[in-house]
Design a protein around this motif. Structure first.
Motif, PDB file in Angstrom:
ATOM      1  N   LYS A 161       0.734  -1.111   0.072  1.00 58.90           N
ATOM      2  CA  LYS A 161      -0.251   0.113  -0.039  1.00 58.90           C
ATOM      3  C   LYS A 161       0.884   1.242  -0.050  1.00 58.90           C
ATOM      4  N   VAL A 162       1.781   1.312   0.813  1.00 57.37           N
ATOM      5  CA  VAL A 162       2.461   2.450   0.939  1.00 57.37           C
ATOM      6  C   VAL A 162       3.542   2.876  -0.272  1.00 57.37           C
ATOM      7  N   SER A 163       3.906   1.543  -0.616  1.00 56.70           N
ATOM      8  CA  SER A 163       4.988   1.672  -1.739  1.00 56.70           C
ATOM      9  C   SER A 163       4.236   2.357  -3.062  1.00 56.70           C
ATOM     10  N   ASP A 164       3.170   2.278  -3.340  1.00 61.99           N
ATOM     11  CA  ASP A 164       2.217   2.458  -4.540  1.00 61.99           C
ATOM     12  C   ASP A 164       2.611   4.032  -4.830  1.00 61.99           C
ATOM     13  N   ARG A 165       3.266   4.624  -6.099  1.00 66.56           N
ATOM     14  CA  ARG A 165       3.376   5.808  -6.141  1.00 66.56           C
ATOM     15  C   ARG A 165       2.425   6.464  -6.924  1.00 66.56           C
ATOM     16  N   HIS A 166       1.159   6.173  -6.917  1.00 71.06           N
ATOM     17  CA  HIS A 166       0.083   6.846  -7.315  1.00 71.06           C
ATOM     18  C   HIS A 166      -1.023   6.714  -6.318  1.00 71.06           C
ATOM     19  N   PHE A 167      -1.326   5.711  -5.576  1.00 69.95           N
ATOM     20  CA  PHE A 167      -2.166   5.698  -4.314  1.00 69.95           C
ATOM     21  C   PHE A 167      -1.630   5.701  -3.113  1.00 69.95           C
ATOM     22  N   GLY A 168      -0.413   5.647  -2.906  1.00 71.47           N
ATOM     23  CA  GLY A 168       0.160   5.418  -1.668  1.00 71.47           C
ATOM     24  C   GLY A 168       1.204   6.533  -1.377  1.00 71.47           C
ATOM     25  N   ILE A 169       2.243   6.358  -0.576  1.00 73.37           N
ATOM     26  CA  ILE A 169       3.063   7.549  -0.361  1.00 73.37           C
ATOM     27  C   ILE A 169       4.117   7.424  -1.409  1.00 73.37           C
ATOM     28  N   GLY A 170       4.466   6.083  -2.041  1.00 73.09           N
ATOM     29  CA  GLY A 170       5.403   6.124  -3.188  1.00 73.09           C
ATOM     30  C   GLY A 170       6.998   5.913  -2.610  1.00 73.09           C
TER      31      GLY A 170
END
Length: 278
Positions: free
Chosen positions: A32-41
């Motif tokens: 979740k947090v790694s997602d660069r569009h919907f998380g922190i990135g």
């Protein structure tokens, strides 16, 4: 969940203080947090935890949720986090990882850590320990056929497995096509991180990396270490001589000691702090 975003030469992770935050499903949180569009990135999630055998302990998770054994850039950022946030006042810190205990020497300016020298321990060359599915005791400069192209590969573990491939033009590599073919090749039972390396001279190499579970990243500390080890073994560089590894995110200085230990020097950068609802 409170967090800090930090990076080492562009290899960015979400850092969480495990002394205060309890994460019940870190594999899912990492995705979740790694997602660069919907998380922190980020390239993944790193949790800083108590240790019974060192000053601190790290758990690191790749962007796909898989747990990794080590992250060289992550170790330096942990050193910055624990010192800057007053979790320790020591400038020499030990860190427990799944790849062994690492020792960090912190370089401090104006009461903030700017870089760290990390004793990464000994490079592992045994095929069975890396692991590589080969009868050869060590896998050095060996042929591997990938998509009808033969590559010469040297394998090294720095607590996590690496395949180093020498190429004439690092920038021309179609890494998003070739990287997954290396990562998931049957030769590597635990998958593999792949470094594509061009030797500039005896003290400078250029590197791009495809990390298992994360794809291409701007830097990989253990990959830089493995690449210098491989470069010494293949006669391009020398023992006990600092080698500058030119990555897309910056430069790391790596020394492969004659006794087998590997030293890594590089920056650690804080980006921002935040809080996210899980």
């Amino acid at each position: 969940m409170k967090f800090s975003k930090m990076h080492g030469t562009g290899n960015d992770y979400v850092y969480v203080n495990g002394f205060e935050e309890q994460i019940e499903n870190p594999h899912e949180v990492a995705i979740k947090v790694s997602d660069r569009h919907f998380g922190i990135g980020a390239d993944g999630l790193i949790i800083i935890m108590p240790s019974e055998v060192a000053d601190f302990r790290m758990r690191m998770f790749n962007a796909d949720g898989s747990e990794g054994k080590m992250c060289g850039n992550g170790t330096r950022c942990i050193g910055k986090y624990v010192y800057d946030n007053k979790l320790t006042d020591k400038k020499v810190v030990t860190l427990e990882t799944l790849g062994g205990i690492k020792t960090l020497q912190l370089q401090v300016e104006a009461d903030k850590v700017v870089s760290a020298l990390v004793d990464m321990g000994e490079a592992i060359l045994s095929s069975s320990l890396i692991p590589v599915a080969s009868a050869l005791p060590e896998f050095i400069n060996q042929p591997l056929l990938i998509a009808n192209t033969e590559y010469k590969v040297t394998c090294v573990s720095m607590g996590n497995p690496h395949a180093i491939v020498y190429v004439a033009d690092v920038d021309a590599i179609e890494i998003e096509k070739v990287g997954p073919l290396f990562e998931n090749n049957a030769l590597f039972p635990e998958r593999i991180n792949t470094e594509f390396v061009r030797v500039i001279d005896a003290t400078n190499i250029q590197m791009r990396v495809w990390e298992r579970g994360s794809g291409e990243t701007l830097a990989c500390g253990t990959g830089a270490c493995a690449s210098v080890v491989a470069s010494v073994l293949n006669g391009f560089c020398a023992y006990d001589t600092p080698v500058r590894v030119h990555l897309r995110g910056g430069i790391l200085e790596i020394t492969y000691k004659k006794d087998g230990r590997v030293l890594m020097q590089g920056p650690a950068t804080h980006v921002f702090d935040g809080e996210i609802s899980l």
